[in-house]
Structure formats: structure tokens, C-alpha cells
Design an enzyme around this catalytic site. Sequence first.
Site, short mmCIF file in Angstrom:
data_model
loop_
_atom_site.label_atom_id
_atom_site.label_comp_id
_atom_site.label_asym_id
_atom_site.label_seq_id
_atom_site.Cartn_x
_atom_site.Cartn_y
_atom_site.Cartn_z
N HIS A 1 -18.90 25.83 -25.38
CA HIS A 1 -19.19 25.37 -24.02
C HIS A 1 -17.89 25.09 -23.26
O HIS A 1 -17.77 25.43 -22.07
CB HIS A 1 -20.05 24.11 -24.04
CG HIS A 1 -21.37 24.31 -24.70
ND1 HIS A 1 -22.23 23.27 -24.99
CD2 HIS A 1 -22.01 25.44 -25.13
CE1 HIS A 1 -23.33 23.75 -25.57
NE2 HIS A 1 -23.20 25.06 -25.66
N HIS B 1 -23.49 33.46 -31.91
CA HIS B 1 -22.06 33.25 -32.13
C HIS B 1 -21.48 34.25 -33.12
O HIS B 1 -20.39 34.79 -32.92
CB HIS B 1 -21.81 31.83 -32.62
CG HIS B 1 -22.39 30.77 -31.74
ND1 HIS B 1 -22.05 30.64 -30.42
CD2 HIS B 1 -23.29 29.79 -31.99
CE1 HIS B 1 -22.71 29.62 -29.88
NE2 HIS B 1 -23.47 29.10 -30.82
N HIS C 1 -28.38 29.92 -20.81
CA HIS C 1 -27.51 29.25 -21.78
C HIS C 1 -26.93 30.25 -22.77
O HIS C 1 -25.79 30.10 -23.21
CB HIS C 1 -28.24 28.14 -22.53
CG HIS C 1 -27.30 27.37 -23.42
ND1 HIS C 1 -26.43 26.44 -22.92
CD2 HIS C 1 -27.03 27.47 -24.75
CE1 HIS C 1 -25.67 25.97 -23.91
NE2 HIS C 1 -26.02 26.58 -25.03
N ASP D 1 -23.03 30.65 -23.56
CA ASP D 1 -22.44 30.72 -24.90
C ASP D 1 -21.62 31.99 -25.08
O ASP D 1 -20.52 31.96 -25.64
CB ASP D 1 -23.56 30.69 -25.95
CG ASP D 1 -23.98 29.28 -26.34
OD1 ASP D 1 -23.32 28.31 -25.91
OD2 ASP D 1 -24.97 29.15 -27.08
#
Length: 307
Positions: A78, A268, A241, A245
Site C-alpha cells: 500500500h 502478490h 483494491h 496492490d
Amino acid sequence: MLQQRTLKTITRAVGVGVHSGQRVEITLRPAQPDTGIVFRRVDLPVPVDIPVNALSVTDTRMATTISAGDAKVQTTEHLMSAFAGLGIDNLYVDITADEVPILDGSAAAFVFLLQSAGIELQNAPKRFIRVLKPVEIREGEGHSLKWARLEPYHGYKLRFDIEFHHPVVDSTGQSVEFDLSEGNYTRDIARARTFGFTKDVEMLRTHGLALGGGLDNAIVMDDYKVLNAEGLRYDDEFAKHKILDAIGDLYVVGKPLLAAYSAFRSGHALNNKLLRVLLADETAYEVVTFQDAARAPRGFVQLARAW
């Protein structure tokens, strides 16, 4: 010349780590040109610098973790997203624990901190990684398929498609595209919060995770509804979101990308694998600068707009 950027003044924030539950303070300090983003664990007996790059990522379970030796910093995505969204090239991040504070679960508070400190132009050309040919990584098949891709583009845009099979998520926008040249990161992306499900939170806490998570720093859902009294900030907050990310995950490459990113159910781990595949092929990218700022993509030329 399109110039590098750092902060005008030092700024600080205090919060808790979403997984550790620990109190943590971060201090953002201006840095010299070509320093990049460097996290500094100042709580250790001897402070340790952790320069951010794609190969410094050592764990991608639940968040992006960077390391140098035994020192690590978790949940960087973030804050890194805010740096990318505002075009910050060089900065020291002093941190007093091993996890970036979650604050409200989005990048909004970090954006506010950075804009309050002020952004300073530096006497050095801003360096970009320009993608020259498509690069892709795919995993799984059928219902478990997920993929991420980078393609040549004179600018920076991201498209993300989600699939969660949950009534609340399914009732919102499942696909979002954001182009830095046309959109406003602070308004359109930065306020999108991380999210989770009550059934998963219980499991995570038994494993020592999500100890600092709650309704004040995440969207929390049971099997049927959002439990946060204020509801959603965007109609498509879940997909946004994921864009937030991805912007943070991709910025660990060390320079802003000139590329079109698209992904389906990525996270991720896949985002970092994509960067490693790109960097492993020297014919897939080049490092460029813009001596004539008018030739640069519009989204990188303008200083970040306010809310």
C-alpha cells in the site's frame, strides 16, 4: 527534462501492523537522486537498509515482504502504491518494526502524508523501464487459472479482473481499468481498502496473522454482507483494491513502468514472478529517460493532483 522526485520535508505516521498487531512508526525522509526507495529498520541493534527491488521480495503470502539478510519489512504494497501513484522516485522509510502500518487499509493516508510533506523535483532525469514485448505468466487451469501480463504501451495502465464467488463481491464491478494518463490515482484508486472474510480471519489468527485487522482498516464480510457500517467507498472497491496492490507490487521493480498490465485473479506472488520474468529477458525492456518532458506520457509529467 522529466525530473526525479523526492519529498520536501520529513513526515511521520504511527499505526499497527495488520498481521503482527504491533505498534509501528514510519518516518519518510527525502533522498538523493538515484537512491530509489530504501526501507531502514531503525529498531534493530544496528540499523539495516533494505533497498527495494524485484529480487528483494522474499515472501508473498498475504502481503509483499522485502528482506536484506535477516531483516525484513512486511506489507509494503500500500505504501509502495502511494509512492508510485504520486511519482516518488527517491525516499528513505525509517521503520520501527517489521511491518508497515495498515492505517485505514488503503493508500489514502499515505497519499495524504506525502502530499502534506510536499513533492520536490530533483536535478536528475526520471528513469523508466519501457516494456518492449509482451511478457506473461500463467498458473493453474480451469477454475484455478490465474495470469498476469505486461505489454508495450506509451504510458501506464492497469486492468484487473477478479472472481471470488461471493454474493457481495459478485454484485460489484468485477473488472477495473485505470490509465495514469487519464485518471486520478488519489481520487480513483488510493481509497480502495483491503478486504477479507470473517471465516478466513479466524483461521489467519490461529496462525498468528491478521492480529491487527478489523473494521477500521479493512472491508470485512460474512457469508452474505459487508459488516462495515459505512459500506463501500467505490461501487467496484474490491477490484480497485487489486489495482492498488498491483501498482505497489510492480513498483518494487525500482522504476516506473511504461507498460500495459492486465491480470486475472493475480496476487502478490504472481505480480513479483511477472517482474522477474521481465527482468530475466534483456530483450523485453529498456531503461529510458525523457530530456523533453513533452514527449513523456501525460500521467508522469503532471505533479499529482489533489483529491
